[in-house]
Scaffold this motif. Structure first.
Motif, PDB file in Angstrom:
ATOM      1  N   THR A 184      -2.384 -21.517 -49.521  1.00  0.00           N
ATOM      2  CA  THR A 184      -2.467 -21.711 -50.975  1.00  0.00           C
ATOM      3  C   THR A 184      -3.521 -20.829 -51.613  1.00  0.00           C
ATOM      4  OG1 THR A 184      -3.991 -23.575 -50.690  1.00  0.00           O
ATOM      5  CG2 THR A 184      -1.651 -24.090 -50.844  1.00  0.00           C
ATOM      6  N   LYS A 185      -4.581 -20.513 -50.858  1.00  0.00           N
ATOM      7  CA  LYS A 185      -5.658 -19.683 -51.410  1.00  0.00           C
ATOM      8  C   LYS A 185      -5.595 -18.239 -50.921  1.00  0.00           C
ATOM      9  CE  LYS A 185      -9.147 -23.354 -51.948  1.00  0.00           C
ATOM     10  NZ  LYS A 185     -10.557 -23.725 -51.668  1.00  0.00           N
TER      11      LYS A 185
ATOM     12  N   SER B 102     -11.915 -33.477 -44.153  1.00  0.00           N
ATOM     13  CA  SER B 102     -11.126 -34.556 -44.747  1.00  0.00           C
ATOM     14  C   SER B 102     -10.036 -34.049 -45.688  1.00  0.00           C
ATOM     15  CB  SER B 102     -12.050 -35.524 -45.495  1.00  0.00           C
ATOM     16  OG  SER B 102     -12.789 -34.829 -46.490  1.00  0.00           O
ATOM     17  N   HIS B 103     -10.226 -32.859 -46.291  1.00  0.00           N
ATOM     18  CA  HIS B 103      -9.228 -32.351 -47.233  1.00  0.00           C
ATOM     19  C   HIS B 103      -8.135 -31.533 -46.556  1.00  0.00           C
ATOM     20  CE1 HIS B 103     -12.104 -29.063 -46.707  1.00  0.00           C
ATOM     21  NE2 HIS B 103     -11.132 -28.245 -47.058  1.00  0.00           N
ATOM     22  N   VAL B 104      -8.229 -31.323 -45.245  1.00  0.00           N
ATOM     23  CA  VAL B 104      -7.262 -30.493 -44.524  1.00  0.00           C
ATOM     24  C   VAL B 104      -6.179 -31.386 -43.915  1.00  0.00           C
ATOM     25  CG1 VAL B 104      -6.926 -28.947 -42.555  1.00  0.00           C
ATOM     26  CG2 VAL B 104      -8.904 -28.654 -44.060  1.00  0.00           C
ATOM     27  N   LYS B 105      -4.949 -31.096 -44.244  1.00  0.00           N
ATOM     28  CA  LYS B 105      -3.823 -31.892 -43.741  1.00  0.00           C
ATOM     29  C   LYS B 105      -3.043 -31.168 -42.644  1.00  0.00           C
ATOM     30  CE  LYS B 105      -4.928 -34.804 -46.934  1.00  0.00           C
ATOM     31  NZ  LYS B 105      -5.805 -35.955 -46.545  1.00  0.00           N
TER      32      LYS B 105
ATOM     33  N   THR C 258     -10.944 -18.142 -26.673  1.00  0.00           N
ATOM     34  CA  THR C 258     -11.265 -18.648 -28.003  1.00  0.00           C
ATOM     35  C   THR C 258     -10.031 -19.317 -28.596  1.00  0.00           C
ATOM     36  OG1 THR C 258     -10.650 -16.588 -29.143  1.00  0.00           O
ATOM     37  CG2 THR C 258     -12.940 -16.802 -28.429  1.00  0.00           C
ATOM     38  N   ASN C 259     -10.268 -20.192 -29.560  1.00  0.00           N
ATOM     39  CA  ASN C 259      -9.188 -20.849 -30.292  1.00  0.00           C
ATOM     40  C   ASN C 259      -9.471 -20.634 -31.773  1.00  0.00           C
ATOM     41  OD1 ASN C 259      -7.178 -22.471 -31.343  1.00  0.00           O
ATOM     42  ND2 ASN C 259      -7.788 -24.324 -30.249  1.00  0.00           N
ATOM     43  N   ASP C 260      -8.603 -19.877 -32.431  1.00  0.00           N
ATOM     44  CA  ASP C 260      -8.774 -19.573 -33.852  1.00  0.00           C
ATOM     45  C   ASP C 260      -8.145 -20.710 -34.665  1.00  0.00           C
ATOM     46  OD1 ASP C 260      -9.178 -18.312 -36.299  1.00  0.00           O
ATOM     47  OD2 ASP C 260      -7.399 -17.041 -36.101  1.00  0.00           O
ATOM     48  N   VAL C 261      -8.841 -21.844 -34.707  1.00  0.00           N
ATOM     49  CA  VAL C 261      -8.328 -23.025 -35.405  1.00  0.00           C
ATOM     50  C   VAL C 261      -8.198 -22.703 -36.900  1.00  0.00           C
ATOM     51  CG1 VAL C 261      -8.772 -25.449 -35.943  1.00  0.00           C
ATOM     52  CG2 VAL C 261      -9.377 -24.526 -33.692  1.00  0.00           C
ATOM     53  N   SER C 262      -7.104 -23.157 -37.506  1.00  0.00           N
ATOM     54  CA  SER C 262      -6.779 -22.743 -38.867  1.00  0.00           C
ATOM     55  C   SER C 262      -6.358 -23.920 -39.735  1.00  0.00           C
ATOM     56  CB  SER C 262      -5.625 -21.722 -38.845  1.00  0.00           C
ATOM     57  OG  SER C 262      -5.937 -20.627 -37.996  1.00  0.00           O
ATOM     58  N   ALA C 263      -6.950 -23.992 -40.932  1.00  0.00           N
ATOM     59  CA  ALA C 263      -6.522 -24.959 -41.945  1.00  0.00           C
ATOM     60  C   ALA C 263      -5.421 -24.293 -42.761  1.00  0.00           C
ATOM     61  CB  ALA C 263      -7.695 -25.352 -42.834  1.00  0.00           C
ATOM     62  N   ARG C 264      -4.170 -24.551 -42.412  1.00  0.00           N
ATOM     63  CA  ARG C 264      -3.070 -23.793 -43.007  1.00  0.00           C
ATOM     64  C   ARG C 264      -2.916 -24.057 -44.510  1.00  0.00           C
ATOM     65  NH1 ARG C 264      -2.541 -19.832 -39.327  1.00  0.00           N
ATOM     66  NH2 ARG C 264      -1.571 -20.519 -37.379  1.00  0.00           N
ATOM     67  N   ASP C 265      -3.201 -25.279 -44.958  1.00  0.00           N
ATOM     68  CA  ASP C 265      -3.039 -25.541 -46.386  1.00  0.00           C
ATOM     69  C   ASP C 265      -4.074 -24.786 -47.211  1.00  0.00           C
ATOM     70  OD1 ASP C 265      -4.534 -27.304 -44.828  1.00  0.00           O
ATOM     71  OD2 ASP C 265      -4.048 -29.078 -45.985  1.00  0.00           O
TER      72      ASP C 265
END
Length: 316
Positions: free
Chosen positions: A162-163, A111-114, A151-158
């Motif tokens: 930022t981190k 929910s916090h990933v945009k 494989t799919n290296d799905v990524s939460a870019r935000d």
């Protein structure tokens, strides 16, 4: 020729065209299956009619827990998209094996990933121990790599940007869709690796399309570099990088120089405000389709088809 293996809740299957023959094995893990190649060969050669593949629900052919390691910026096209110039030092990062999911499971956006992004990658599945200090030449690959998977290296870019945190941003549950096929290779198949073509589409729109010839650090060198500090075991998974075409791309140089002068909080707020206008990030309801194969079909890892779901609507 490679042999395609499928895993379901009922066990392991060898694929023959549009039908699947059960493998007579007690193997519960990928490592145990690799150790029982005779049973796989017997299934491949059996005269059994088999079951329609369409009737089977594929799980990830890589069982967990296992080590999941990934190469960073390992295709020239992705390096250009990311703003890199000159030589790029080889780099690796770990992913939690809890991120591994099946080839038809939903990718669940926290929910916090945009800003959710996709990265098709060829996965190497280890078939033998790789001790620290091992030097791997091209001719040695059949001794260490048992097979290949999509494989799919799905990524939460935000989270990632930022981190500066790869482990968290790429390790949420369902962030490594894997399969459907584990292609178990014969020694002669390795000569065809560079012909493998990686293709990823979102809602039918082609986003990524490159062969392994675009790769910077190839598998033998990657294993040698990893073995400087990392032991690998049968069943472990190495993701070998993604080609260009991901949603995230580096800003123009002038914008990047201005951003470097801003306080971090302001810089990232400004950057993600601009990224909000980028239509290529993943959204709930999108469908990601990924394939990897050689043009002649000698190696064909099948089709991975994963919908994108929102965590609030898809409890696990």
């Amino acid at each position: 020729m490679s042999t395609n293996v499928l895993r379901t809740a009922d066990g392991w299957w060898v694929l023959r065209g549009d039908r699947a023959v059960p493998v007579d094995t007690k193997a519960a893990t990928t490592a145990e299956l690799i150790a029982d190649r005779d049973a796989v060969r017997e299934a491949a050669l059996s005269g059994e009619a088999g079951t329609p593949v369409a009737d089977l629900v594929a799980l990830s052919p890589v069982t967990t827990p296992c080590r999941v390691i990934a190469q960073m910026v390992n295709y020239r096209s992705h390096a250009r998209d990311s703003g890199f110039t000159g030589d790029i030092p080889p780099a690796f990062f770990r992913k939690a094996s809890g991120s591994v999911s099946g080839p038809g499971e939903a990718v669940v956006r926290p929910s916090h990933v945009k800003f959710l992004d996709y990265e098709i990658e060829l996965g190497l599945v280890m078939g033998a121990p790789l001790p620290v200090g091992t030097v791997v030449e091209e001719r040695d690959l059949p001794s260490y790599i048992a097979g290949l998977v999509i494989t799919n290296d799905v990524s939460a870019r935000d989270v990632q940007l930022t981190k500066t945190q790869f482990y968290e941003s790429k390790s949420y549950p369902t962030f490594t869709p894997t399969g459907p096929h584990l292609a178990l290779l014969e020694p002669e198949d390795f000569a065809h690796l560079l012909d493998l073509r990686l293709r990823l589409s979102v809602n039918g729109e082609l986003r990524q399309d490159r062969t392994l010839a675009d790769m910077i650090v190839r598998p033998a060198q990657a294993l040698t570099l990893l073995a400087r500090f990392q032991t690998l075991d049968p069943g472990d998974l190495l993701l070998t990088g993604t080609p260009g075409g991901t949603a995230l791309k580096a800003p123009p140089k002038a914008v990047e120089k201005i951003g470097a002068l801003l306080p971090p909080a302001v810089k990232w707020k400004t950057f993600f405000k601009s990224q909000a206008r980028n239509p290529h990030y993943l959204h709930t309801g999108d469908v990601i389709t990924a394939t990897i194969s050689t043009p002649d079909g000698r190696i064909d890892l099948g089709e991975q088809r994963t919908p994108v779901a929102d965590a609030n609507r898809h409890p696990r």
